[in-house]
Scaffold this motif. Structure first.
Motif, PDB file in Angstrom:
ATOM      1  N   GLY A 215       0.595  -1.332  -0.003  1.00  0.00           N
ATOM      2  CA  GLY A 215       0.283  -0.213  -0.003  1.00  0.00           C
ATOM      3  C   GLY A 215       0.971   1.341   0.045  1.00  0.00           C
ATOM      4  N   ASP A 216       1.718   1.152   0.784  1.00  0.00           N
ATOM      5  CA  ASP A 216       2.983   2.554   0.355  1.00  0.00           C
ATOM      6  C   ASP A 216       3.525   2.476  -0.199  1.00  0.00           C
ATOM      7  N   PHE A 217       3.756   1.771  -1.656  1.00  0.00           N
ATOM      8  CA  PHE A 217       4.703   1.953  -2.514  1.00  0.00           C
ATOM      9  C   PHE A 217       3.715   1.939  -3.265  1.00  0.00           C
ATOM     10  N   ARG A 218       2.346   2.265  -3.883  1.00  0.00           N
ATOM     11  CA  ARG A 218       1.251   2.020  -4.509  1.00  0.00           C
ATOM     12  C   ARG A 218       1.578   2.923  -6.043  1.00  0.00           C
ATOM     13  N   THR A 219       2.106   3.421  -5.545  1.00  0.00           N
ATOM     14  CA  THR A 219       2.661   4.678  -7.486  1.00  0.00           C
ATOM     15  C   THR A 219       3.450   3.864  -7.902  1.00  0.00           C
ATOM     16  N   ASP A 220       4.342   2.511  -7.481  1.00  0.00           N
ATOM     17  CA  ASP A 220       5.125   1.812  -7.913  1.00  0.00           C
ATOM     18  C   ASP A 220       4.550   0.782  -9.126  1.00  0.00           C
ATOM     19  N   TRP A 221       3.479   0.502  -8.249  1.00  0.00           N
ATOM     20  CA  TRP A 221       2.948  -0.732  -9.070  1.00  0.00           C
ATOM     21  C   TRP A 221       1.188   0.077  -9.604  1.00  0.00           C
ATOM     22  N   GLN A 222       1.333   0.584  -9.849  1.00  0.00           N
ATOM     23  CA  GLN A 222      -0.390   0.994  -9.626  1.00  0.00           C
ATOM     24  C   GLN A 222      -0.004   1.601 -11.655  1.00  0.00           C
ATOM     25  N   PRO A 223       0.935   2.459 -12.210  1.00  0.00           N
ATOM     26  CA  PRO A 223       1.108   1.987 -13.606  1.00  0.00           C
ATOM     27  C   PRO A 223       0.928   0.969 -14.170  1.00  0.00           C
ATOM     28  N   ILE A 224       1.520  -0.128 -13.228  1.00  0.00           N
ATOM     29  CA  ILE A 224       1.037  -1.843 -14.098  1.00  0.00           C
ATOM     30  C   ILE A 224      -0.182  -1.829 -14.123  1.00  0.00           C
TER      31      ILE A 224
END
Length: 441
Positions: A215-224
């Motif tokens: 959840g704290d790294f959503r900006t990393d997986w959201q584009p995928i």
């Protein structure tokens, strides 16, 4: 009862491996509802196709147990075991009709692709264990948040492997190759269970893993997830409209619906979570109803599932034609059906998350898919061209028996689609009660 009268807190049991929270209980209720209507739908089909054996219901119950574990697991190994329990039972169910080569072929294809996806999933768990020293979702989340720059790429790769594993289960593009062939060859009641319950359980596992662990790294997986959603929406919609077999049409339609659900997942907000839960509940009963009508129309051997076989259905069985029309309108997102609110909420969540491009793609895909559903409805309500096989036309236009179990399934699913298309608040409120479990831990 738990969902209606308890708060949204998380209740972990069995050494914190399983959660008895509102999120899991809401989805378990949806899966149980799907299982009940699947049991009602199956006996007449199995009798007509020589597959009336008790192990079918045992396998269905085993799959339900695995799915319940999948939606409630707080531990990655438990999640994997639950996923395998659900999948192995489905492999056998897909090949239940031993006299049909198509059924055996679909079971083999499903097994091979399922094993392939399980390998990705298990390797992702191994990578996350390597960087965190635990397979608990909460402990992995805590460890990932404090990783050094040297270990972060391994955690990212592990998350990617898990996403690939979930992508196969939800039939997201480019992991969708198995779905059209399996849906076409497997027994139709099994396909209805597969298209609804499996998608519900897989999305539940994806939400819990990615919202809690990463959840704290959503900006990393959201584009995928954004890219997966776009590819899934467009490929599912455009491939569906060029099919001539209704089961393959609904298979690609199911892929497109997975793209719509990914729109809500990508938002990674409270409204996105609620929209996905509502969509899963609404879509599950719509798709079960659609395949229930197809089960009745297809006849012994599932040999009459083309558009021509549905030609003139309204003239011989107007009630079936009307039910199928309701389900198709629901899948298209027409107002006064639960499908309208499902699409409205996920697109609204994308807009709130400022993913305007994704929202536009979702609306474009909905318009393309509407052409597909209109094409089926025209075949149902209007007599089409004469098919090459006159016996197929005769079978399609003959008086179709409707067993009491199938009639009850149609009554339940039509009622669900219409009632919650007019009054969606009960499901919306239950979905919103589950939000703090994921977004606040």
């Amino acid at each position: 009862v738990w969902i209606l009268f308890t708060g949204p807190g998380r209740g972990a049991v069995l050494a914190d491996a399983v959660s008895a929270d509102v999120f899991s209980l809401f989805l378990q209720a949806v899966i149980l509802g799907i299982a009940v209507v699947s049991v009602l739908l199956s006996p007449s089909y199995l009798r007509a196709n020589g597959g009336e054996r008790g192990e079918f219901y045992a396998l269905l119950l085993m799959s339900v147990v695995g799915m319940h574990g999948l939606v409630s697991s707080l531990e990655l190994v438990s999640l994997f075991v639950a996923l395998e329990i659900a999948s192995i039972a489905l492999y056998a169910m897909a090949g239940m009709i031993r006299g049909r080569p198509d059924s055996q072929e679909s079971a083999l294809k499903y097994f091979i692709t399922g094993a392939f996806s399980s390998a990705f999933f298990l390797y992702g768990i191994a990578l996350l264990y390597g960087v965190s020293g635990s397979t608990s979702i909460d402990r992995v989340a805590l460890a990932v948040s404090g990783l050094s720059s040297e270990s972060a790429p391994l955690a990212t790769l592990g998350a990617g492997m898990l996403l690939v594993g979930f992508g196969f289960k939800i039939a997201a593009v480019p992991f969708h190759m198995w779905a059209p062939d399996v849906y076409e060859g497997a027994p139709t009641p099994v396909v209805s269970f597969m298209a609804s319950a499996v998608k519900t359980a897989a999305f539940a596992g994806m939400l819990r893993v990615f919202y809690v662990t990463f959840g704290d790294f959503r900006t990393d997986w959201q584009p995928i997830v954004y890219a997966l959603a776009v590819a899934t929406l467009l490929a599912g919609s455009f491939m569906a409209i060029v099919q001539t077999d209704v089961k393959r049409m609904l298979a690609y339609s199911s892929i497109s619906h997975a793209g719509s659900l990914l729109v809500g997942v990508q938002a990674a907000t409270s409204e996105g979570t609620a929209s996905v839960l509502f969509y899963l509940a609404a879509y599950s009963f719509i798709v079960v109803g659609s395949f229930a009508v197809l089960t009745l129309v297809s006849g012994p051997g599932d040999n009459h599932t083309s558009l021509d076989d549905l030609s003139g259905l309204a003239r011989t069985r107007p009630a079936l034609a009307l039910a199928l029309t309701v389900f198709l309108l629901g899948q298209a997102g027409v107002p006064f059906t639960s499908g309208f609110f499902a699409k409205f909420y996920v697109i609204g969540a994308a807009v709130d998350a400022r993913s305007f491009g994704l929202a536009i793609v979702a609306m474009l895909a909905a318009v393309v898919a509407a052409y597909l559903y209109l094409r089926i409805m025209m075949s149902v309500w209007l007599d089409g061209d004469e098919p090459d096989d006159p016996t197929a036309l005769a079978a399609a236009r003959a008086a179709i028996p409707v067993p009491w179990g199938a009639a009850l399934v149609l009554f339940i699913t039509v009622g669900f689609t219409v009632v919650f298309g007019i009054w969606p608040q009960p499901i919306v409120e239950m979905a919103r009660d589950a939000i703090p479990v994921l977004t606040q831990g």
